[in-house]
Design an enzyme around this catalytic site. Structure first.
Site, PDB file in Angstrom:
ATOM      1  CG  HIS A 129       4.463  94.465 -23.333  1.00 39.63           C
ATOM      2  ND1 HIS A 129       4.686  94.008 -21.606  1.00 39.63           N
ATOM      3  CD2 HIS A 129       4.247  95.048 -24.208  1.00 39.63           C
ATOM      4  CE1 HIS A 129       4.676  95.967 -22.178  1.00 39.63           C
ATOM      5  NE2 HIS A 129       4.855  96.387 -22.966  1.00 39.63           N
ATOM      6  CG  ASP A 170      13.567 100.488 -21.132  1.00 34.38           C
ATOM      7  OD1 ASP A 170      12.917 101.586 -21.737  1.00 34.38           O
ATOM      8  OD2 ASP A 170      12.139  99.833 -20.420  1.00 34.38           O
ATOM      9  NE  ARG A 186      12.473 106.942 -25.221  1.00 35.81           N
ATOM     10  CZ  ARG A 186      11.070 105.743 -25.161  1.00 35.81           C
ATOM     11  NH1 ARG A 186      11.113 104.785 -24.778  1.00 35.81           N
ATOM     12  NH2 ARG A 186      10.678 105.640 -26.072  1.00 35.81           N
ATOM     13  CB  SER A 200      11.662 101.056 -24.753  1.00 28.12           C
ATOM     14  OG  SER A 200      11.093 100.713 -23.416  1.00 28.12           O
ATOM     15  CE  LYS A 212       9.888  98.295 -20.535  1.00 28.13           C
ATOM     16  NZ  LYS A 212       9.265  99.476 -20.360  1.00 28.13           N
TER      17      LYS A 212
HETATM   18  N1  URA Z   1       5.880 101.089 -22.934  1.00 32.80           N
HETATM   19  C1  URA Z   1       7.455 101.245 -22.891  1.00 32.80           C
HETATM   20  O1  URA Z   1       7.828 100.877 -22.033  1.00 32.80           O
HETATM   21  N2  URA Z   1       8.742 101.704 -23.163  1.00 32.80           N
HETATM   22  C2  URA Z   1       7.553 103.173 -24.010  1.00 32.80           C
HETATM   23  O2  URA Z   1       9.129 103.294 -24.552  1.00 32.80           O
HETATM   24  C3  URA Z   1       7.000 103.093 -24.222  1.00 32.80           C
HETATM   25  C4  URA Z   1       5.641 102.361 -23.674  1.00 32.80           C
END
Ligand code: URA
Length: 435
Positions: A82, A161, A168, A183, A187
């Site tokens: 990621h 999320d 947010r 967050s 995932k």
């Molecule tokens: N990328 C994400 O997936 N979540 C965040 O909070 C910030 C960047």
């Protein structure tokens, strides 16, 4: 349990239990707890922070809020990566085939880009025919047969999320390290890989502008993953300038193909080999040296390129047509000339990303359409000597209208000075993983 009591508890800086956090996440996802209460809680977290146990519990609750991909039938070599998002970051296109050609199973879901950073799915969709929407049967079948699949993110992966992130975004609570860490990791956990390598970008084009924040985010994410039984490591990498020379979807695919054929920019190759080695260490149990040596060989002997061609073809992509279209491209281009002589002392990567977005390579808003051929080729980068009037970049777009604004934005992102700046490292440090 009442949401208001949990907001009060966090406001006073106390630790919420896993049960309380699950109550908040479930209630918010199914609409029983309203946006305004979750917003108040998120702001309390922003100011009071979260303990490691709270962050892990929040992440798990969000990961369990929707579909969870079960990759266990593929064995224990499943490995994901990621990136926290950068400009010119096409590393997945290079790293995934290197790793898959050496036995790692990369069954990956990727996102689309928004704002100044690009998304892997957008880059792949610039290849004619490439399918990013797969059924779960197709996804599992390609994982088994090719060892490599990259699809768009399933709509129901960590829906908590998705909803919380949108909240947010409009309540000034994005830049909280525990909220970012949970967050991202929710995932990644839901996506199912046993090993995960995180590329935490640091610098002007990244979320994290300085090394301390990047390290804090990386440590938090590694701890969450390990608490949840995954092998995780993080590399903190330089995003003070774009990675490689190409910024824009098809241009980046072209550059990735060049690297896989033994050419391409050195910085991109170095970051890709380091990420690939880290993934191979985690999934194959190899030492860092062994992994680097094998990854380098797979790149130079064409094994990784062969895996890339197999992968793209199996997802319906036609690389021959992609390359033919590129050479016959009828597209507008404009050179950006150096306004003065000297050295490029700084490149604001975010500004260059915004310039590419203005050309059509990225989205200002979620539903904007992309021009896959739009983007920028950097002719000069930080540390290079330039003479007034020589080309420092080339802009590309189907529609020439944005050229003036994009050029202006590009030039405002470049600083030219007298002395050559000291070279910066590409990889700052590693957190977690095999030492
Ligand atoms: N990328 C994400 O997936 N979540 C965040 O909070 C910030 C960047």
């Amino acid at each position: 349990m009442r949401a208001v009591d949990l907001i009060e508890k966090k406001k006073r800086g106390l630790e919420l239990t896993a049960e309380e956090l699950t109550f908040l996440v479930q209630g918010f996802t199914n609409g029983e707890i309203p946006d305004y209460q979750l917003s108040a809680w998120a702001m309390a977290v922003y100011f009071k922070g979260m303990t490691a146990a709270e962050t892990a519990a929040l992440t798990l609750a969000m990961a369990q809020s929707g579909d969870q991909v079960d990759l266990s039938s593929l064995g224990d070599k499943t490995v994901d990566k990621h990136s926290t998002g950068g400009v010119g970051d096409k590393t997945t296109l290079i790293v995934a085939p290197i790793v898959a050609s050496l036995g790692g199973i990369v069954a990956k879901m990727s996102g689309r880009g928004l704002g100044h950073t690009g998304g892997t799915v957008d880059k792949l969709e610039s290849i004619p025919g490439y399918q990013t929407e797969l059924t779960s049967e197709q996804f599992m079948c390609l994982s088994k047969e090719v060892g490599l699949v990259v699809a768009g993110q399933s709509g129901n992966l960590a829906p908590a999320d998705k909803k919380l992130y949108a909240l947010r975004d409009v309540t000034a609570t994005v830049d909280s390290i525990p909220l970012i860490a949970s967050s991202i990791m929710s995932k990644k956990l839901a996506a199912g890989a046993k090993s995960i390598v995180l590329d935490v970008k640091c610098g002007s084009g990244a979320f994290m502008k300085n090394a301390e924040d990047a390290a804090a985010l990386a440590e938090e994410m590694v701890a969450i993953g390990e608490n949840c039984g995954r092998s995780v490591s993080a590399l903190i990498t330089n995003m003070d300038r774009p990675l490689g020379n190409a910024v824009g979807n098809a241009l980046e695919v072209e550059e990735a193909l060049a690297v896989l054929q033994g050419e391409g920019p050195k910085d991109l190759k170095e970051v890709c080999l380091t990420l690939a080695s880290e993934m191979l260490s985690l999934c194959n149990g190899w030492s860092g040296d062994e992994a680097m040596q094998k990854a380098t060989a797979a790149l130079s002997d064409g094994t990784a390129f062969a895996k890339m061609k197999e992968w793209i073809a199996c997802q319906g992509g036609d690389l021959d047509t992609f390359l033919k279209n590129r050479s016959a491209l009828k597209i507008h281009s404009m050179e950006v000339l150096a306004p003065a002589s000297g050295y490029i002392t700084q490149m604001d990567a975010e500004g260059i990303g915004v310039s590419a977005m203005l050309l059509g390579a990225g989205r200002a808003a979620k539903n904007d359409c992309l021009d896959y051929d739009a983007g920028i080729i950097l002719v000069k980068k930080t540390g290079d000597r330039i003479e007034e009037g020589e080309p420092i970049a080339r802009l590309f777009a189907k529609d020439p209208h944005p050229f003036t604004a994009a050029k202006k934005r590009f030039l405002s992102a470049i600083t030219i000075g007298e002395g050559q700046p000291a070279a910066q490292p590409l990889i700052y440090r590693k957190i977690g993983g095999i030492k």
